[in-house]
Design an enzyme around this catalytic site. Structure first.
Site, short mmCIF file in Angstrom:
data_model
loop_
_atom_site.label_atom_id
_atom_site.label_comp_id
_atom_site.label_asym_id
_atom_site.label_seq_id
_atom_site.Cartn_x
_atom_site.Cartn_y
_atom_site.Cartn_z
N ARG A 118 0.82 -1.22 0.00
CA ARG A 118 0.00 0.00 0.00
C ARG A 118 0.86 1.27 0.00
O ARG A 118 0.32 2.38 0.02
CB ARG A 118 -0.92 0.01 1.23
CG ARG A 118 -1.85 -1.18 1.30
CD ARG A 118 -2.70 -1.14 2.54
NE ARG A 118 -3.62 -0.02 2.51
CZ ARG A 118 -4.81 -0.02 1.93
NH1 ARG A 118 -5.24 -1.10 1.35
NH2 ARG A 118 -5.57 1.05 1.96
N TRP A 167 2.34 6.01 1.84
CA TRP A 167 2.40 6.36 0.42
C TRP A 167 2.08 7.85 0.39
O TRP A 167 0.96 8.26 0.64
CB TRP A 167 1.38 5.56 -0.37
CG TRP A 167 1.63 5.68 -1.84
CD1 TRP A 167 2.62 5.05 -2.54
CD2 TRP A 167 0.91 6.47 -2.77
NE1 TRP A 167 2.55 5.42 -3.86
CE2 TRP A 167 1.52 6.29 -4.03
CE3 TRP A 167 -0.18 7.32 -2.68
CZ2 TRP A 167 1.07 6.92 -5.18
CZ3 TRP A 167 -0.63 7.95 -3.82
CH2 TRP A 167 -0.01 7.74 -5.06
N GLY A 203 -5.42 8.37 3.92
CA GLY A 203 -6.45 9.19 3.26
C GLY A 203 -5.96 10.60 3.03
O GLY A 203 -4.75 10.87 3.10
N LYS A 222 -4.67 -2.73 -23.83
CA LYS A 222 -4.95 -3.56 -22.65
C LYS A 222 -5.08 -5.01 -23.06
O LYS A 222 -4.53 -5.90 -22.41
CB LYS A 222 -6.28 -3.14 -21.98
CG LYS A 222 -6.30 -1.94 -21.10
CD LYS A 222 -5.52 -2.01 -19.82
CE LYS A 222 -4.11 -1.61 -20.07
NZ LYS A 222 -3.71 -0.27 -19.79
C1 F6R Z 1 0.21 -0.15 -20.11
C2 F6R Z 1 1.17 0.56 -19.30
C3 F6R Z 1 2.31 1.22 -19.98
C4 F6R Z 1 2.65 2.55 -19.26
C5 F6R Z 1 3.92 3.16 -19.86
C6 F6R Z 1 4.24 4.51 -19.25
O1 F6R Z 1 -0.82 -0.71 -19.35
O2 F6R Z 1 1.06 0.59 -18.11
O3 F6R Z 1 2.06 1.43 -21.32
O4 F6R Z 1 1.57 3.41 -19.40
O5 F6R Z 1 5.01 2.30 -19.66
O6 F6R Z 1 4.43 4.41 -17.89
P1 F6R Z 1 4.34 5.68 -16.95
O7 F6R Z 1 2.95 6.19 -17.00
O8 F6R Z 1 4.74 5.18 -15.60
O9 F6R Z 1 5.32 6.68 -17.49
#
Ligand code: F6R
Length: 606
Positions: free
Chosen positions: A27, A74, A99, A483
């Site tokens: 978390r 976090w 929160g 996805k």
């Molecule tokens: C797909 C996914 C990746 C990230 C990409 C960028 O589900 O998660 O395509 O979106 O590697 O990552 P960030 O947003 O962490 O820069």
């Protein structure tokens, strides 16, 4: 997202707290700490970084005692640091919190005016001050917590301990999870059952707006007015691994279901309904100096940026371009003063996006980072940072990070539109009202998983999929295809629906499922024509449409309906069935959903 734990009983608290925190580290792990009562006072040991740092510190500086609270953080308000680590202690009061306190700025100012001195940047410390003030006149800790809660707005799970009443722990919940574990002459409090499963399987889940007073022998729940609540304990039959996933089979499914809560957290403290405006956490953007906006991002964050382009151009009428970060940085980009670069990155660590930010800054552009991880590299490098507060995303396939990025972009677009004066107060008010309603609408969709399970079985055997959309649904078509590809390994393509005739239509036959995004709006009729073109070639059509659309069923083989919302916000809803479809197709194939082959959560190499 943070992990909280409390123990009261006859055993040494610290090993139990640390053991529980180990289970809660998923978390967040920006810092960890405990406060343990012994010999008339509680001792706080806490430090920045992972739990291992705290464990090392506790070896040198032990915290004995049989009552205590522990936290793994976090970071949301205040960077990860020793001072911002929980527990926060003010006078006799120790507090841990998961929160966001929405009205923290106002409360901090009020408390400071009446003499309170703060030692951290957190919103949590404010609550410790409030309880410490109330305990002076309240007859017990529960009453002091109840009075302090009356001043607080936002999401929370708090656990409070007082040096003057060490036989009691008091906890309260609103939006953030809280569970009580029942033992023999001992009791536990935790963010989720994983933390206490090794000690007890008998639990009571605390509901919204409840306060719980926990002693060694008893657990008393009341509502915020002090009215007693009775709830029978449950026995947990899940395994420890399942429990970490909140009972969901995979983190991805858990994160899909977390989206209503995550979006609510993105909105906390940012929607100013009184002035029909948006607060960007102190970020001020001078629109007179912005001639153009350039998004840089990769993968899912790039798709979110494409939606951001639609939002900003529609609401603020500033020209926007969207660049794949790895392309941008190597092509001698024409960029400089007058450009606002918005770098979008869930992790805040993606190397290509980071280098694109460096390049843009070198050439004189201003940079705003939209990220999920506080104090990660990209927001630190940027001139301004705006956080999505989605909580840690563990599944490699991004879900809640994406929808919260879209919400963050909607907020930025409204902020800009108000300042360019292209967005009227009435329209801003209507959009803000729609934003506030999104979590409930998202909940309606994610709770309808059964239909997507059936559809995944129906279409999951196909060798390829096509996703079509127009306008801001085109990036959603791309995201739906990404996805599906990344977790089910089925080839999929996203296309602007109008482009189909220029090539991909050749792919269509009775074996190719075509997922068409067809919510109500200006493109509806054109999209329905595209559906007809697919069906005329025996293609199978699964349409994502708006509730109340009685026409679409006549043009599609299957229809998933989502609630209506403002045009600019529709992508936040239409993407949800696509995430669920991909999930159930992949799960049906038995792939490693949370850690698909060849992928990593954070891409810190070129
Ligand atoms: C797909 C996914 C990746 C990230 C990409 C960028 O589900 O998660 O395509 O979106 O590697 O990552 P960030 O947003 O962490 O820069």
């Amino acid at each position: 997202m943070c992990g909280i734990i409390g123990y009261i009983g006859g055993r040494q608290a610290t090993p139990l707290l640390v053991g529980g925190l180990r289970k809660l580290e998923y978390r967040g792990y920006d810092s960890a700490g405990v406060s343990v009562f012994n010999n008339g006072t509680s001792k706080v040991v806490r430090c920045r970084g992972k739990l291992a740092n705290l464990e090392a510190k506790l070896l040198e500086d032990p915290a004995p005692g049989t009552v205590g609270i522990g936290h793994t953080r976090w970071a949301t308000h205040g960077r990860p640091s020793d001072e911002n680590s929980h527990p926060h202690k003010v006078g006799p009061i120790s507090v841990i919190h998961n929160g966001i306190i929405e009205n923290h700025l106002q409360l901090r100012a009020e408390l400071a005016a009446s003499g309170s001195k703060f030692s951290s940047e957190t919103d949590t410390e404010i609550f410790a001050h409030l309880v410490a003030r109330e305990i002076k006149t309240a007859e017990n800790l529960t009453l002091a917590v109840r009075r302090a809660l009356a001043k607080v707005r936002g999401s929370y799970a708090f656990v409070v301990m007082s040096d003057h009443e060490p036989q009691t722990l008091v906890a309260a919940k609103n939006s953030s999870p809280l569970v009580i574990g029942l033992g023999e002459n001992e009791n536990f409090i935790a963010s989720d059952v994983t933390a206490i499963l090794a000690e007890t399987r008998k639990v009571i889940f605390i509901e919204e707006g409840e306060i719980v007073t926990v002693t060694r022998e008893a657990v008393a729940i009341t509502d915020l007015e002090g009215k007693p609540v009775t709830r029978a304990p449950k026995t947990i039959t899940w395994s420890a691994v399942q429990a970490e996933k909140g009972g969901f089979k995979h983190f991805m499914l858990k994160e899909i279901h977390e989206q209503p809560r995550a979006v609510a957290d993105t909105l906390v403290g940012r929607v100013d309904l009184e002035h029909d405006d948006v607060l960007l956490d102190g970020v001020t953007l001078d629109v007179t100096k912005i001639k153009r906006i350039v998004f840089v991002a990769c993968g899912t964050s790039y798709h979110a940026s494409m939606v951001g382009e639609f939002m900003i151009e529609a609401l603020a009428r500033i020209p926007v371009e969207v660049e794949i970060a790895s392309e941008f940085r190597y092509r001698d980009p024409i960029i400089g003063a007058g450009d606002l670069v918005i770098a979008v990155s869930q992790s805040g660590e993606t190397l290509d996006t980071m280098e694109a930010v460096r390049e843009a800054k070198k050439r004189g552009a201003q940079v705003l980072a939209i990220s999920n991880v506080l104090e990660s590299s990209i927001p630190r490098l940027a001139d301004h940072a705006f956080y999505t507060h989605a909580g840690p995303e563990i599944g490699v396939a991004s879900t809640k990070a994406f929808t919260t990025q879209l919400v963050a972009m909607a907020l930025v677009a409204i902020y800009l539109g108000k300042r360019t004066k292209t967005l009227s107060n009435e329209r801003a008010r209507a959009l803000l009202a729609e934003l506030v309603q999104l979590p409930q609408k998202m909940r309606d969709i994610v709770e309808g998983g059964a239909q997507l399970q059936v559809l995944a079985r129906r279409y999951g055997g196909a060798h390829g999929f096509l996703f079509l959309g127009r306008g801001s649904q085109y990036p959603i078509a791309l995201e739906g295809a990404l996805k599906l590809k990344e977790i089910s390994y089925i080839h999929a393509e996203g296309y602007p629906a109008g482009e189909m005739k220029h090539g991909p239509i050749a792919l269509i036959d009775e074996n190719l499922p075509v997922v068409v995004l067809a919510p109500r709006g200006p493109f509806y009729e054109k999209v329905v024509s595209n559906l007809a073109e697919v069906r005329a070639r025996q293609g199978k059509v699964l349409a994502i449409a708006t509730k109340g659309d009685n026409e679409i069923g006549g043009h599609a083989d299957d229809v998933v309906l989502v609630p209506d919302t403002a045009l600019e916000l529709q992508p936040i809803l239409t993407v949800l069935p696509l995430q669920m479809l991909s999930y159930y197709v992949a799960d049906g194939k038995g792939t490693d959903v949370d850690q698909p082959r060849n992928l990593a959560k954070s891409v810190t190499v070129e």
